[in-house]
Design an enzyme around this catalytic site. Sequence first.
Site, PDB file in Angstrom:
ATOM      1  N   GLY A 218       0.855  -1.303   0.024  1.00  0.00           N
ATOM      2  CA  GLY A 218       0.209   0.014  -0.083  1.00  0.00           C
ATOM      3  C   GLY A 218       0.786   0.995  -0.094  1.00  0.00           C
ATOM      4  O   GLY A 218       2.001   1.191   0.246  1.00  0.00           O
ATOM      5  N   CYS A 219       0.385   2.281  -0.250  1.00  0.00           N
ATOM      6  CA  CYS A 219       1.187   3.545  -0.267  1.00  0.00           C
ATOM      7  C   CYS A 219       0.040   4.725   0.099  1.00  0.00           C
ATOM      8  O   CYS A 219      -0.894   4.677  -0.248  1.00  0.00           O
ATOM      9  CB  CYS A 219       1.791   3.841  -1.596  1.00  0.00           C
ATOM     10  N   VAL A 220       0.633   5.736   0.946  1.00  0.00           N
ATOM     11  CA  VAL A 220      -0.273   6.695   1.476  1.00  0.00           C
ATOM     12  C   VAL A 220      -0.510   7.628   0.226  1.00  0.00           C
ATOM     13  O   VAL A 220      -1.329   8.262   0.173  1.00  0.00           O
ATOM     14  CB  VAL A 220       0.475   7.367   2.791  1.00  0.00           C
TER      15      VAL A 220
ATOM     16  N   GLY B 187      -3.429   6.854  -2.075  1.00  0.00           N
ATOM     17  CA  GLY B 187      -2.443   5.650  -2.949  1.00  0.00           C
ATOM     18  C   GLY B 187      -2.301   6.289  -4.573  1.00  0.00           C
ATOM     19  O   GLY B 187      -2.160   7.410  -4.617  1.00  0.00           O
TER      20      GLY B 187
ATOM     21  N   ARG C 214       5.089   3.518  -9.363  1.00  0.00           N
ATOM     22  CA  ARG C 214       5.657   4.502  -8.661  1.00  0.00           C
ATOM     23  C   ARG C 214       6.693   5.416  -9.285  1.00  0.00           C
ATOM     24  O   ARG C 214       7.379   6.069  -8.792  1.00  0.00           O
ATOM     25  CB  ARG C 214       6.576   3.736  -7.449  1.00  0.00           C
TER      26      ARG C 214
END
Lengths: 106, 396
Positions: free
Chosen positions: A104-106, B154, B347
């Site tokens: 997950g990423c914030v 996200g 990313r």
Amino acid sequence: MPQIELAGKTYEVDEDGFLQELDKWNEEFAEAYAHVEDIEGKLTEEHWMVINYLRNYFQQFGIAPMIRKICKDLKIDMKKLYELFPTGPAKGACKLAGLSKPTGCV
Amino acid sequence: MANSKTPLLDELEKGKWPSFVKDLKQAAEKNPMAEDLIGQLELSYKEKIGHWKHGGIVGVKGYGAGVIGRYSDRPDLFPNVQAFHTMRVNHPTGWFYKTDALRKLCDVWDKHGSGLTNMHGATGDVILLGMKTDQLQPCFDDLSEAGFDLGGSGSALRTPSACVGPGRCEWACIDSLDVCYNLTMTYQGQMHRPMFPYKFKIKVSACPNDCVASIARSDFSIIGTWKGSIRIDQKEVTAYAASDLNIQQEVCDLCPTKCMDWDGKVLKINDADCNRCMHCINLMPKALRPGQEQGATILVGGKAPIVKGALLSWVIVPFMKLEPPYTELKDLIERIQDWWDEHGKSRERLGELINRLGMRVFLRAVGLPAVPQMVKAPRTNPYVFFWPEEIQKEVK
């Protein structure tokens, strides 16, 4: 480590309900777990199409695919994806497919 | 304080500035989650290690974004923060609230969570800190009932934000509030259902003062600007000259492009050399105003240092008229997102992708012509991103 019992078998899951021992995954696991992810009734052919795709990709590359890739390869849009898995592809679909938790990423 | 359970945190209460420890202790009187949070934080300070596990995937029905999962790695010591999820609530554009809206928000939050808030996060949202998993859906339902919605998190379009703009500020060259609200409503899908390689931030500042720091904090920055001359009211200039302000020293000498001339009677500006730093307008608001033809400069690529280093946004459209329904703007956003989505690695932010594949590839893909204003920093460092065949054409 929390455990859940589905269709007579016990599975180790993490706090978000993701399967811990990935080799324990089986179709009954997905079927019995579906209601937890707000899927009503039995899994349909379309659900299985997504689940099988995710599993194949994961076996090949060791990570979950990017969502755009899912939509493109399976020729479905985001709306459809959320109709199938109301809790979302990262949470619902990956969980049922027995993938390790997407980072997950914030 | 000799018997305090939190000697390290207590240090942060000393001094005359506000202290989050004080706030936490106040909250702990009402809520055991806040109490355990203090305990865990003290432990982190003592052991010099964070005690939150990385990541967590939780959410509410129909949304893939808006909630960030957090779990303690010492639930044995701090059972009340075993699950301590964060919820992001889309703020009203420009952060204008009525007090009853804030009260409602806090009532919902006291009912379902720790009562701790962060007003506001870097993206702009109201951050509700600390909620158990079984409270997520009921809290979301109550928030919806009260007229609030979740923001982005996200790999999604993050909640767009804007400066107060024409709501409070005479320098506004565009209606930043309307642009932001319009984009937020248009892109609900991208915000709630993440599908990008990584986060995408849009920020709107109504003038080059850039009060939301869009240039440093957003992938797509919209900054109000003007064409033509700064409007000068010489009578007001004379009034400033008669006041404490030293126009030569404080205004003209500090102009970064030295485009201003003051002979003691008349102030002249060579507008062709102005780079819209706003310094003179900020110092003499009654005498100087932005030019009459107003619109926005569009910049892309800003980001904070994760994966690769920090980037400031740079200009891709020097001037765009911005009027509802903002079709030209939205077309551009969608073309850019499509290209980034197609080519970006997981990313990889937009600015990083442009750096990897090159500016001219980017410009061709989104159908923008290369123009001299597309510079990395004003008046220095121009990119060379013409295609060879275009240069040939010019030579003839």
